[in-house]
Design a protein around this motif. Structure first.
Motif, PDB file in Angstrom:
ATOM      1  N   ALA A  98      -0.266  -1.326   7.551  1.00 18.52           N
ATOM      2  CA  ALA A  98       1.083  -1.034   8.035  1.00 18.52           C
ATOM      3  C   ALA A  98       1.877  -2.329   8.138  1.00 18.52           C
ATOM      4  N   PHE A  99       3.142  -2.269   7.729  1.00 21.87           N
ATOM      5  CA  PHE A  99       3.990  -3.459   7.805  1.00 21.87           C
ATOM      6  C   PHE A  99       5.430  -3.012   7.989  1.00 21.87           C
ATOM      7  N   MET A 100       6.326  -3.937   8.260  1.00 25.39           N
ATOM      8  CA  MET A 100       7.747  -3.613   8.366  1.00 25.39           C
ATOM      9  C   MET A 100       8.319  -3.484   6.944  1.00 25.39           C
ATOM     10  N   TRP A 101       8.693  -2.313   6.406  1.00 30.34           N
ATOM     11  CA  TRP A 101       8.555  -1.024   7.033  1.00 30.34           C
ATOM     12  C   TRP A 101       7.949  -0.071   6.035  1.00 30.34           C
ATOM     13  N   GLY A 102       6.695   0.007   6.039  1.00 32.14           N
ATOM     14  CA  GLY A 102       6.008   0.906   5.121  1.00 32.14           C
ATOM     15  C   GLY A 102       4.505   0.840   5.308  1.00 32.14           C
ATOM     16  N   TYR A 103       3.811   1.534   4.433  1.00 31.09           N
ATOM     17  CA  TYR A 103       2.349   1.538   4.454  1.00 31.09           C
ATOM     18  C   TYR A 103       1.828   1.282   3.043  1.00 31.09           C
ATOM     19  N   THR A 104       0.733   0.568   2.962  1.00 29.40           N
ATOM     20  CA  THR A 104       0.008   0.466   1.705  1.00 29.40           C
ATOM     21  C   THR A 104      -1.290   1.238   1.891  1.00 29.40           C
ATOM     22  N   ILE A 105      -1.514   2.206   1.037  1.00 28.18           N
ATOM     23  CA  ILE A 105      -2.723   3.009   1.123  1.00 28.18           C
ATOM     24  C   ILE A 105      -3.510   2.790  -0.158  1.00 28.18           C
ATOM     25  N   ASP A 106      -4.831   2.637  -0.053  1.00 30.14           N
ATOM     26  CA  ASP A 106      -5.590   2.370  -1.282  1.00 30.14           C
ATOM     27  C   ASP A 106      -5.949   3.633  -2.058  1.00 30.14           C
ATOM     28  N   THR A 107      -5.781   4.801  -1.438  1.00 26.32           N
ATOM     29  CA  THR A 107      -6.006   6.060  -2.155  1.00 26.32           C
ATOM     30  C   THR A 107      -4.914   7.036  -1.758  1.00 26.32           C
ATOM     31  N   TYR A 108      -4.241   7.599  -2.751  1.00 27.51           N
ATOM     32  CA  TYR A 108      -3.190   8.561  -2.407  1.00 27.51           C
ATOM     33  C   TYR A 108      -3.661  10.000  -2.587  1.00 27.51           C
ATOM     34  N   GLU A 109      -4.946  10.150  -2.927  1.00 26.38           N
ATOM     35  CA  GLU A 109      -5.482  11.488  -3.089  1.00 26.38           C
ATOM     36  C   GLU A 109      -6.916  11.514  -2.573  1.00 26.38           C
ATOM     37  N   VAL A 110      -7.201  12.443  -1.676  1.00 25.08           N
ATOM     38  CA  VAL A 110      -8.568  12.584  -1.159  1.00 25.08           C
ATOM     39  C   VAL A 110      -9.013  14.030  -1.328  1.00 25.08           C
ATOM     40  N   LYS A 111     -10.324  14.217  -1.307  1.00 25.82           N
ATOM     41  CA  LYS A 111     -10.861  15.575  -1.392  1.00 25.82           C
ATOM     42  C   LYS A 111     -10.870  16.174   0.001  1.00 25.82           C
ATOM     43  N   ALA A 112     -10.699  17.492   0.067  1.00 31.08           N
ATOM     44  CA  ALA A 112     -10.751  18.171   1.360  1.00 31.08           C
ATOM     45  C   ALA A 112     -12.101  17.890   2.011  1.00 31.08           C
ATOM     46  N   GLY A 113     -12.070  17.533   3.292  1.00 27.37           N
ATOM     47  CA  GLY A 113     -13.300  17.187   3.997  1.00 27.37           C
ATOM     48  C   GLY A 113     -13.032  16.092   5.017  1.00 27.37           C
ATOM     49  N   THR A 114     -14.089  15.384   5.376  1.00 27.62           N
ATOM     50  CA  THR A 114     -13.952  14.344   6.390  1.00 27.62           C
ATOM     51  C   THR A 114     -13.381  13.073   5.765  1.00 27.62           C
ATOM     52  N   VAL A 115     -12.316  12.597   6.355  1.00 26.97           N
ATOM     53  CA  VAL A 115     -11.668  11.386   5.862  1.00 26.97           C
ATOM     54  C   VAL A 115     -11.576  10.383   7.004  1.00 26.97           C
ATOM     55  N   LYS A 116     -11.988   9.177   6.695  1.00 27.15           N
ATOM     56  CA  LYS A 116     -11.881   8.125   7.700  1.00 27.15           C
ATOM     57  C   LYS A 116     -10.756   7.170   7.310  1.00 27.15           C
ATOM     58  N   PHE A 117      -9.762   7.058   8.184  1.00 27.66           N
ATOM     59  CA  PHE A 117      -8.665   6.123   7.950  1.00 27.66           C
ATOM     60  C   PHE A 117      -8.969   4.836   8.700  1.00 27.66           C
ATOM     61  N   VAL A 118      -8.925   3.741   7.980  1.00 29.95           N
ATOM     62  CA  VAL A 118      -9.114   2.430   8.590  1.00 29.95           C
ATOM     63  C   VAL A 118      -7.781   1.707   8.474  1.00 29.95           C
ATOM     64  N   ALA A 119      -7.172   1.422   9.613  1.00 30.20           N
ATOM     65  CA  ALA A 119      -5.795   0.925   9.567  1.00 30.20           C
ATOM     66  C   ALA A 119      -5.625  -0.397  10.311  1.00 30.20           C
ATOM     67  N   ARG A 120      -4.679  -1.165   9.813  1.00 29.97           N
ATOM     68  CA  ARG A 120      -4.307  -2.440  10.438  1.00 29.97           C
ATOM     69  C   ARG A 120      -2.796  -2.606  10.369  1.00 29.97           C
ATOM     70  N   ALA A 121      -2.266  -3.318  11.345  1.00 34.58           N
ATOM     71  CA  ALA A 121      -0.850  -3.679  11.311  1.00 34.58           C
ATOM     72  C   ALA A 121      -0.759  -5.163  10.990  1.00 34.58           C
TER      73      ALA A 121
END
Ligand code: CUA
Length: 184
Positions: A98-121
């Motif tokens: 997370a940064f001013m002002w947006g997000y960088t995500i390394d995957t924009y598509e996941v399979k239905a199921g358990t997803v772990k988000f690891v986030a930093r500002a």
């Protein structure tokens, strides 16, 4: 130190300092009150010895409990050591910056199921708030600079999910969002 930013350590000191001051004052007050009474029963020297032993005992117990419990702080847990993770259903990890002002995500598509988000500002306080395809808030976590946060969610509903920031972080705050897809 332990992958923790200085911001987190300062925050910890800031949050615990008032309680430490109050605790120390109460302890001193208790000793002052107790001295005359225990001194009369035990003798001044023995009473003083017990006070010192008690203070040291409490101090050592406090330090040991705090040091030993450091590895159990949730945000210090490494990715691999998540409890409740079953081999049959591997957890998908999504890294979010997370940064001013947006997000960088390394995957924009996941399979239905358990997803772990690891986030930093990166720069200031943000949040990672995840909305379901129907616009409901599923989870939110505040992101402090230098601290790593984790959200483990069971995303079963396919569709487009939205990530938003709910901590006011400046001019671009209201436009701080991102999207990802859950596929069945
Ligand atoms: Cu980032 Cu509001």
């Amino acid at each position: 130190m332990l992958g923790t930013g200085w911001g987190a350590i300062l925050l910890l000191l800031y949050l615990t300092a008032p309680f430490l001051v109050i605790f120390t004052l109460l302890l001193l007050l208790a000793f002052r009150r107790g001295r005359s009474l225990s001194g009369a029963v035990l003798g001044e020297k023995a009473a003083r010895g017990m006070e010192v032993a008690w203070l040291m005992g409490v101090g050592i117990a406090w330090a040991v409990i705090n040091l030993v419990s450091i590895p159990w702080i949730p945000w210090l847990q490494p990715l691999a050591a998540t409890p409740g993770q079953t081999p049959s259903e591997p957890v998908q990890a999504v890294n979010v910056e997370a940064f001013m002002w947006g997000y960088t995500i390394d995957t924009y598509e996941v399979k239905a199921g358990t997803v772990k988000f690891v986030a930093r500002a990166h720069d200031t306080i943000h949040s990672l708030t995840i909305y379901s395809p129907r616009g409901e808030i599923l989870a939110t976590v505040m992101l402090l600079p230098g601290m790593r946060e984790e959200l483990v969610l069971n995303l079963v509903e396919p569709g487009e999910y939205v990530i938003r920031c709910l901590e006011f972080c400046g001019d671009g705050h209201s436009a701080m969002l991102s999207k990802f897809k859950v596929v069945g």
